[in-house]
Enzyme design. Sequence first.
Site, PDB file in Angstrom:
ATOM      1  CD  GLU A  52      -2.533   1.252   2.706  1.00 39.70           C
ATOM      2  OE1 GLU A  52      -3.556   1.953   2.790  1.00 39.70           O
ATOM      3  OE2 GLU A  52      -2.079   0.595   3.670  1.00 39.70           O
ATOM      4  CE  LYS A 125      -7.539   1.642   3.952  1.00 40.20           C
ATOM      5  NZ  LYS A 125      -6.195   1.979   4.483  1.00 40.20           N
ATOM      6  CB  CYS A 162      -4.518  -1.213   4.487  1.00 40.87           C
ATOM      7  SG  CYS A 162      -3.526  -1.357   6.004  1.00 40.87           S
TER       8      CYS A 162
END
Length: 302
Positions: A52, A125, A162
């Site tokens: 990431e 995200k 993540c």
Amino acid sequence: MYLARQGEGVMKVKLAVIQMSMSSKRDENVEKATSRVREAAHNGARLILLPELFENLYWCQLEREEYFSWANPVEHHPFIPHFQKLAQELGVVLPLSFFEKAGQAHYNSLAMIDASGETLGVYRKSHIPDGPGYEEKYYFNPGDTGFKTFGTGVGLVGAGICWDQWYPESARSMALLGAEILLYPTAIGSEPPEAGGVDTKDMWQRVMVGHAVANLCYLGAANRVGSETLEGHTQTYYGSSFICDYMGDKLAQAGRTEETILYADLELAEARSFRAGFGFFRDRRPELYGPIMTLDGKTRRG
């Protein structure tokens, strides 16, 4: 959102997961990532995952206005075109994490670059953490793309970022959209004293292994490694990147400190047959899952 149907008949693919450290210089990080991608492709990988936000140190340790200047729009991006050309040259699929600016919004995003060099789409995200050492809500708007499965030249790939990897809803959504491989670029490590100093490494791996089993998908997670210091604040990333199969068995695992590339051969045809016969997706009862659509488990939409 289900994107394209390319890749549904792929029988097998070699996945590479890159675990690496970063510096404060974007060009150095891009050059290093390029070298690792070339190495992985040379060793037969056709799907290659980087960590990431590999373009810089993990700046979300701190809340600073000046770090917003590091974001770039997808159009005329400073390094996405470079990786498009690299993917086309090597014939590999590259899920690429980057800091996106879109109008006045900022996102923690991922571009899915196919082996042709085409960007199949961008995922933003969905789950944004907020806590000591991980001040992402200061920088990132919550993603507005919804979960995506991409029909790539090497199979149907779903990618979260993540904090997304802790949520079974994310993995299930991508699997329902057809994903056979779940990928998670990551930046996770030591927690500061005010957060209890807990070591989350085992929890981190276990929850994703659970996603692989519950959805009968292959799964790979790429973490950064090493210590990064910003204005006297230091965070150490615990590596431990891994690849597991659809039964939850780890096929490859990195240590806490070394830079390395993990490899695994994914038998997609075998997984498809097992998934269909096992019945998880046959016996689902979505009409009973209403509480998942709420925050308090009680209030329903409508």
